[in-house]
Design a protein around this motif. Structure first.
Motif, PDB file in Angstrom:
ATOM      1  N   VAL A 131       0.848  -1.195   0.000  1.00 13.50           N
ATOM      2  CA  VAL A 131       0.000   0.000   0.000  1.00 13.50           C
ATOM      3  C   VAL A 131       0.881   1.242   0.000  1.00 13.50           C
ATOM      4  N   GLU A 132       0.601   2.140  -0.926  1.00 10.93           N
ATOM      5  CA  GLU A 132       1.345   3.396  -0.999  1.00 10.93           C
ATOM      6  C   GLU A 132       0.357   4.549  -1.147  1.00 10.93           C
ATOM      7  N   GLY A 133       0.397   5.460  -0.191  1.00  9.90           N
ATOM      8  CA  GLY A 133      -0.473   6.629  -0.228  1.00  9.90           C
ATOM      9  C   GLY A 133       0.351   7.894  -0.370  1.00  9.90           C
ATOM     10  N   ARG A 134      -0.068   8.768  -1.291  1.00  9.83           N
ATOM     11  CA  ARG A 134       0.640  10.025  -1.533  1.00  9.83           C
ATOM     12  C   ARG A 134      -0.370  11.160  -1.598  1.00  9.83           C
ATOM     13  N   ARG A 135      -0.121  12.203  -0.861  1.00  8.40           N
ATOM     14  CA  ARG A 135      -0.951  13.397  -0.951  1.00  8.40           C
ATOM     15  C   ARG A 135      -0.378  14.322  -2.019  1.00  8.40           C
ATOM     16  N   ARG A 136      -1.226  14.697  -2.952  1.00 10.99           N
ATOM     17  CA  ARG A 136      -0.822  15.574  -4.041  1.00 10.99           C
ATOM     18  C   ARG A 136      -1.881  16.652  -4.238  1.00 10.99           C
ATOM     19  N   THR A 137      -1.609  17.575  -5.115  1.00 12.42           N
ATOM     20  CA  THR A 137      -2.599  18.603  -5.436  1.00 12.42           C
ATOM     21  C   THR A 137      -2.751  18.728  -6.938  1.00 12.42           C
ATOM     22  N   ILE A 138      -3.922  19.191  -7.349  1.00 16.17           N
ATOM     23  CA  ILE A 138      -4.157  19.570  -8.732  1.00 16.17           C
ATOM     24  C   ILE A 138      -4.351  21.081  -8.762  1.00 16.17           C
ATOM     25  N   ARG A 139      -3.725  21.719  -9.719  1.00 16.29           N
ATOM     26  CA  ARG A 139      -3.834  23.165  -9.862  1.00 16.29           C
ATOM     27  C   ARG A 139      -5.090  23.481 -10.681  1.00 16.29           C
ATOM     28  N   VAL A 140      -5.936  24.321 -10.127  1.00 18.91           N
ATOM     29  CA  VAL A 140      -7.189  24.713 -10.781  1.00 18.91           C
ATOM     30  C   VAL A 140      -7.125  26.208 -11.060  1.00 18.91           C
ATOM     31  N   ASP A 141      -7.082  26.568 -12.342  1.00 19.51           N
ATOM     32  CA  ASP A 141      -6.968  27.985 -12.707  1.00 19.51           C
ATOM     33  C   ASP A 141      -8.095  28.441 -13.630  1.00 19.51           C
ATOM     34  N   LEU A 142      -9.214  27.711 -13.581  1.00 20.11           N
ATOM     35  CA  LEU A 142     -10.360  28.074 -14.424  1.00 20.11           C
ATOM     36  C   LEU A 142     -11.069  29.322 -13.914  1.00 20.11           C
ATOM     37  N   PHE A 143     -10.993  29.565 -12.621  1.00 21.81           N
ATOM     38  CA  PHE A 143     -11.780  30.636 -11.997  1.00 21.81           C
ATOM     39  C   PHE A 143     -10.870  31.796 -11.600  1.00 21.81           C
ATOM     40  N   GLN A 144     -11.128  32.969 -12.150  1.00 22.89           N
ATOM     41  CA  GLN A 144     -10.312  34.139 -11.828  1.00 22.89           C
ATOM     42  C   GLN A 144     -10.786  34.847 -10.570  1.00 22.89           C
ATOM     43  N   GLU A 145     -12.051  34.662 -10.237  1.00 18.67           N
ATOM     44  CA  GLU A 145     -12.637  35.260  -9.039  1.00 18.67           C
ATOM     45  C   GLU A 145     -13.371  34.187  -8.253  1.00 18.67           C
ATOM     46  N   PRO A 146     -13.430  34.312  -6.921  1.00 17.93           N
ATOM     47  CA  PRO A 146     -14.109  33.275  -6.122  1.00 17.93           C
ATOM     48  C   PRO A 146     -15.579  33.125  -6.481  1.00 17.93           C
ATOM     49  N   GLU A 147     -16.205  34.207  -6.892  1.00 17.98           N
ATOM     50  CA  GLU A 147     -17.619  34.121  -7.294  1.00 17.98           C
ATOM     51  C   GLU A 147     -17.796  33.227  -8.520  1.00 17.98           C
ATOM     52  N   GLU A 148     -16.787  33.203  -9.405  1.00 20.19           N
ATOM     53  CA  GLU A 148     -16.859  32.339 -10.581  1.00 20.19           C
ATOM     54  C   GLU A 148     -16.876  30.872 -10.172  1.00 20.19           C
ATOM     55  N   PHE A 149     -16.040  30.524  -9.188  1.00 20.67           N
ATOM     56  CA  PHE A 149     -16.053  29.152  -8.675  1.00 20.67           C
ATOM     57  C   PHE A 149     -17.429  28.804  -8.126  1.00 20.67           C
ATOM     58  N   ARG A 150     -17.936  29.660  -7.239  1.00 22.29           N
ATOM     59  CA  ARG A 150     -19.231  29.376  -6.608  1.00 22.29           C
ATOM     60  C   ARG A 150     -20.321  29.205  -7.659  1.00 22.29           C
ATOM     61  N   ASP A 151     -20.395  30.100  -8.606  1.00 23.24           N
ATOM     62  CA  ASP A 151     -21.476  30.062  -9.586  1.00 23.24           C
ATOM     63  C   ASP A 151     -21.350  28.843 -10.499  1.00 23.24           C
ATOM     64  N   PHE A 152     -20.119  28.471 -10.838  1.00 20.36           N
ATOM     65  CA  PHE A 152     -19.926  27.290 -11.676  1.00 20.36           C
ATOM     66  C   PHE A 152     -20.400  26.040 -10.944  1.00 20.36           C
ATOM     67  N   PHE A 153     -20.016  25.890  -9.678  1.00 21.24           N
ATOM     68  CA  PHE A 153     -20.400  24.699  -8.924  1.00 21.24           C
ATOM     69  C   PHE A 153     -21.900  24.699  -8.609  1.00 21.24           C
ATOM     70  N   LYS A 154     -22.496  25.848  -8.412  1.00 22.71           N
ATOM     71  CA  LYS A 154     -23.953  25.925  -8.220  1.00 22.71           C
ATOM     72  C   LYS A 154     -24.691  25.438  -9.464  1.00 22.71           C
ATOM     73  N   LYS A 155     -24.101  25.629 -10.607  1.00 22.66           N
ATOM     74  CA  LYS A 155     -24.743  25.278 -11.873  1.00 22.66           C
ATOM     75  C   LYS A 155     -24.407  23.861 -12.332  1.00 22.66           C
ATOM     76  N   ALA A 156     -23.178  23.378 -12.029  1.00 26.10           N
ATOM     77  CA  ALA A 156     -22.699  22.157 -12.662  1.00 26.10           C
ATOM     78  C   ALA A 156     -22.530  20.958 -11.745  1.00 26.10           C
ATOM     79  N   TYR A 157     -22.275  21.175 -10.450  1.00 20.60           N
ATOM     80  CA  TYR A 157     -21.870  20.076  -9.563  1.00 20.60           C
ATOM     81  C   TYR A 157     -23.059  19.572  -8.764  1.00 20.60           C
ATOM     82  N   GLY A 158     -23.445  18.327  -8.997  1.00 19.08           N
ATOM     83  CA  GLY A 158     -24.647  17.766  -8.399  1.00 19.08           C
ATOM     84  C   GLY A 158     -24.768  17.926  -6.894  1.00 19.08           C
ATOM     85  N   PRO A 159     -23.740  17.583  -6.092  1.00 20.66           N
ATOM     86  CA  PRO A 159     -23.870  17.742  -4.644  1.00 20.66           C
ATOM     87  C   PRO A 159     -24.131  19.184  -4.216  1.00 20.66           C
ATOM     88  N   THR A 160     -23.506  20.139  -4.888  1.00 24.52           N
ATOM     89  CA  THR A 160     -23.741  21.549  -4.552  1.00 24.52           C
ATOM     90  C   THR A 160     -25.146  21.965  -4.939  1.00 24.52           C
TER      91      THR A 160
END
Length: 275
Positions: free
Chosen positions: A200-229
């Motif tokens: 078993v090998e576990g590694r913590r990594r990150t993905i860089r997300v640069d689609l959203f220039q403003e925090p409101e863009e993130f919120r509005d995108f997830f409100k529209k596209a992401y089922g759990p939100t």
């Protein structure tokens, strides 16, 4: 017997609710525009090569399944939500990938024991409500000596914190359901897989997300596209004050994570070999 029947009915209702939730919005847009880099990372970690029999559990629209097929794998993409499978078929065709798409419950897979050389899931199986049942199925359908590869959001990372932010506004989880971000804790996944796996090998990594220039863009995108939100917002749709509060909380979360218009979202990449 009555309790067994009641439990089965409750499980069917819960799975129907999950199926409906993931069909809301446009998850394929999230997979394609926001987290497209995750699938290839998991495929590489699983060392998928030509001729390998590969199962992607809770595959969604094929974020990992399509790269696995392009790497030469004989791939089955399974998911509870047929709308996501339909989107995946179109994406695979556009990218020249050939694979099988099959509706399946991660907690009750319809495949034979040991049928696959590699069994993987990319931010998918973590949303199955009963973690041990899902983990048991991952192990069962993997052949002895085969690879199990999992990529899941961590509780401490951005998406884990997003779920924590939304929790006060969401309906209470059904009895027995466990929080998805637990799959991002290495000790939790190790306990689920138990002594049935090694290396078993576990590694913590990150993905860089640069689609959203403003925090409101993130919120509005997830409100529209992401089922759990979307589902959480529907739960408070008749309460303008709580809706405004969640709006502000998601903006604050994104604002705190943004650096020069980009965010780093943490995930756990874990691989294991079935004994």
């Amino acid at each position: 017997m009555a309790e067994t029947v009641d439990a089965r009915e409750a499980d069917r209702a819960l799975k129907a609710k999950h199926r409906t939730m993931w069909a809301l919005g446009d998850y394929p847009a999230v997979a394609r525009q926001v987290v497209a880099g995750l699938g290839p990372v998991l495929v590489e970690a699983c060392a998928v090569k030509g001729g390998d029999r590969v199962l992607d559990v809770a595959a969604g629209s094929g974020n990992a399944a399509i790269p696995a097929a392009l790497a030469g794998g004989d791939v089955v993409a399974s998911d509870l939500t047929p709308e996501l499978l339909a989107a995946g078929r179109k994406e695979a065709e556009a990218r020249g990938a050939t694979l099988t798409w099959q509706e399946a419950d991660a907690e009750a897979l319809t495949f034979e024991d040991g049928a696959f050389d590699a069994v993987m899931s990319c931010v998918g199986v973590m949303f199955a409500p009963h973690h041990q049942a899902a983990a048991d199925e991952l192990v069962r359908v993997c052949r002895p000596g085969g690879t199990i590869g999992l990529l899941n959001w961590t509780p401490e990372g951005f998406i884990g914190q997003m779920f924590a932010t939304m929790k006060p506004y969401a309906p209470p989880p059904p009895p027995g359901a466990q929080p998805p971000p637990l799959w991002g804790k290495e000790e939790h996944v190790r306990a689920l897989l138990g002594d049935r796996v090694s290396d078993v090998e576990g590694r913590r990594r990150t993905i860089r997300v640069d689609l959203f220039q403003e925090p409101e863009e993130f919120r509005d995108f997830f409100k529209k596209a992401y089922g759990p939100t979307i589902a959480v917002y529907r739960n408070i749709a008749d309460d303008p004050e709580r809706t405004a509060a969640l709006d502000a909380a998601l903006v604050d979360l994104a604002q705190g994570a943004m650096r020069d218009g980009a965010m780093e979202w943490e995930y756990l990449l874990l691989t294991a070999r079935k004994g």
